[in-house]
Design a protein around this motif. Sequence first.
Motif, PDB file in Angstrom:
ATOM      1  N   GLY A  89       4.742  16.282   0.193  1.00 33.70           N
ATOM      2  CA  GLY A  89       3.523  17.223  -0.181  1.00 33.70           C
ATOM      3  C   GLY A  89       3.064  17.058  -1.694  1.00 33.70           C
ATOM      4  N   THR A  90       4.102  17.067  -2.680  1.00 32.91           N
ATOM      5  CA  THR A  90       3.682  16.662  -4.057  1.00 32.91           C
ATOM      6  C   THR A  90       2.657  15.316  -4.244  1.00 32.91           C
ATOM      7  OG1 THR A  90       5.575  17.695  -4.996  1.00 32.91           O
ATOM      8  CG2 THR A  90       4.303  16.291  -6.261  1.00 32.91           C
ATOM      9  N   ILE A  91       3.358  14.337  -3.709  1.00 36.11           N
ATOM     10  CA  ILE A  91       2.694  13.134  -3.731  1.00 36.11           C
ATOM     11  C   ILE A  91       1.295  12.980  -3.043  1.00 36.11           C
ATOM     12  CG2 ILE A  91       2.698  10.557  -3.178  1.00 36.11           C
ATOM     13  CD1 ILE A  91       5.380  10.703  -3.644  1.00 36.11           C
ATOM     14  N   ALA A  92       1.245  13.681  -1.891  1.00 34.60           N
ATOM     15  CA  ALA A  92       0.000  13.653  -1.118  1.00 34.60           C
ATOM     16  C   ALA A  92      -0.900  14.529  -2.058  1.00 34.60           C
ATOM     17  CB  ALA A  92       0.373  14.345   0.440  1.00 34.60           C
ATOM     18  N   SER A  93      -0.593  15.638  -2.537  1.00 35.70           N
ATOM     19  CA  SER A  93      -1.792  16.420  -3.465  1.00 35.70           C
ATOM     20  C   SER A  93      -2.171  15.535  -4.269  1.00 35.70           C
ATOM     21  CB  SER A  93      -0.971  17.737  -3.771  1.00 35.70           C
ATOM     22  OG  SER A  93       0.134  17.246  -5.040  1.00 35.70           O
ATOM     23  N   PHE A  94      -1.606  14.665  -4.751  1.00 29.69           N
ATOM     24  CA  PHE A  94      -2.302  13.923  -5.749  1.00 29.69           C
ATOM     25  C   PHE A  94      -3.291  13.181  -5.247  1.00 29.69           C
ATOM     26  CE2 PHE A  94      -2.443   9.426  -8.038  1.00 29.69           C
ATOM     27  CZ  PHE A  94      -2.484   9.930  -9.462  1.00 29.69           C
ATOM     28  N   HIS A  95      -3.247  12.225  -4.196  1.00 28.16           N
ATOM     29  CA  HIS A  95      -4.116  11.544  -3.451  1.00 28.16           C
ATOM     30  C   HIS A  95      -5.279  12.271  -2.864  1.00 28.16           C
ATOM     31  CE1 HIS A  95      -1.807   7.766  -3.867  1.00 28.16           C
ATOM     32  NE2 HIS A  95      -0.720   8.458  -3.718  1.00 28.16           N
ATOM     33  N   ILE A 139       0.986  -1.123  -0.099  1.00 29.71           N
ATOM     34  CA  ILE A 139       0.020   0.132   0.040  1.00 29.71           C
ATOM     35  C   ILE A 139       0.751   1.078   0.017  1.00 29.71           C
ATOM     36  CG2 ILE A 139      -1.771   1.436   1.307  1.00 29.71           C
ATOM     37  CD1 ILE A 139      -2.995  -1.144   2.484  1.00 29.71           C
ATOM     38  N   LEU A 140       1.990   1.140   0.920  1.00 29.74           N
ATOM     39  CA  LEU A 140       2.869   2.597   1.016  1.00 29.74           C
ATOM     40  C   LEU A 140       3.661   2.505  -0.355  1.00 29.74           C
ATOM     41  CD1 LEU A 140       4.260   4.698   2.372  1.00 29.74           C
ATOM     42  CD2 LEU A 140       5.976   3.024   3.262  1.00 29.74           C
ATOM     43  N   PHE A 141       4.030   1.366  -0.947  1.00 28.71           N
ATOM     44  CA  PHE A 141       4.636   1.518  -2.207  1.00 28.71           C
ATOM     45  C   PHE A 141       3.966   2.154  -3.325  1.00 28.71           C
ATOM     46  CE2 PHE A 141       5.822  -0.526  -6.297  1.00 28.71           C
ATOM     47  CZ  PHE A 141       7.299  -0.035  -6.367  1.00 28.71           C
ATOM     48  N   ASP A 142       2.540   1.744  -3.390  1.00 34.92           N
ATOM     49  CA  ASP A 142       1.762   2.157  -4.392  1.00 34.92           C
ATOM     50  C   ASP A 142       1.420   3.627  -4.193  1.00 34.92           C
ATOM     51  OD1 ASP A 142       1.596  -0.244  -5.561  1.00 34.92           O
ATOM     52  OD2 ASP A 142      -0.368  -1.023  -4.542  1.00 34.92           O
ATOM     53  N   VAL A 151       2.481   5.188  -7.750  1.00 33.10           N
ATOM     54  CA  VAL A 151       1.621   5.408  -8.482  1.00 33.10           C
ATOM     55  C   VAL A 151       1.334   6.688  -9.115  1.00 33.10           C
ATOM     56  CG1 VAL A 151      -1.033   5.460  -8.919  1.00 33.10           C
ATOM     57  CG2 VAL A 151       0.261   3.397  -7.649  1.00 33.10           C
ATOM     58  N   PRO A 152       1.553   7.918  -8.321  1.00 33.73           N
ATOM     59  CA  PRO A 152       1.545   9.197  -9.007  1.00 33.73           C
ATOM     60  C   PRO A 152       2.633   9.596  -9.794  1.00 33.73           C
ATOM     61  CG  PRO A 152       1.170   9.134  -6.428  1.00 33.73           C
ATOM     62  CD  PRO A 152       1.548   7.877  -6.871  1.00 33.73           C
TER      63      PRO A 152
END
Length: 283
Positions: A239-245, A3-6, A10-11
């Motif tokens: 922050g960049t990856i979190a903004s995607f999710h 889950i963490l890897f995805d 994924v983004p």
Amino acid sequence: MNILFDWLVVPLSYPFMQRALLVSLLVAAVCAILSCYLVLKGWSLMGDAISHAVLPGIVLAYVAGIPLAIGAFVAGLSCALFTGYLKENSRVKEDTVMGIVFSGMFGFGLVIFSKIETDQHLLHILFGNVLGVTVQDLVETGFVAGGTLLIVLIKRRDLLLYCFDPNHARTIGLPVRVLHYGLLVLLSLTIVASLKAVGIILVIAMLIAPGATAYLLTDSFGRMLVIATVVATVSAALGTIASFHLDGATGACIVLTQAVFFVAAFLFAPKHGVWRRARTTVA
């Protein structure tokens, strides 16, 4: 673990997210280095002033048909020079002068922006549009950020002495006036490089938070530079990856992550942490 890897990978399968991450890391690195000098010099408000003052330069550059970065740089540097002139030729204190100048220029920028027809979105200027970064934007940001970072690293010792003790720097023969205006130029260039990523409003947080966080964690300026860079780049990536999710504003997510790091340092810093002092008092 999967889950963490995805969550992380994924983004990055999307090209626009790859460009967003690269430009965020570039901006974070140069802002982190410069923030250490600004915190040491006490120039946090100067960064705020210049970041707001670039708006009229951006608008006028658009009207003139020249690159927006040129207009932003000229406006930001003009703000810094005008602030210095008013400080030296009036009884008003520097923080008051900066507040008047940057608010006046920001207001002027909003007025002329409302009077022209443009496809530029005001929110993208104010808060950035990192997900819309093109390859050309990435190259331009890398050129400006890389050049600024190189100059700061080459002159880091002179800048450190100037920020820490300008009188001593003058005594040993350093060109204090050149260092003063050179630092202002570097600050303006850094803000220009950050426009696409976080805009003219949130860039001030990236110019303060990493250095302030590192300042709480160490008394060595060398380690302060390293810690600030790590905090800034990790915050940019998360922050960049979190903004995607979250489907949220990328610049805001980056700044919020940096704020979390600062609060954690404030509470748990080895020497200065509030939580550590509280436990010592109880014991």
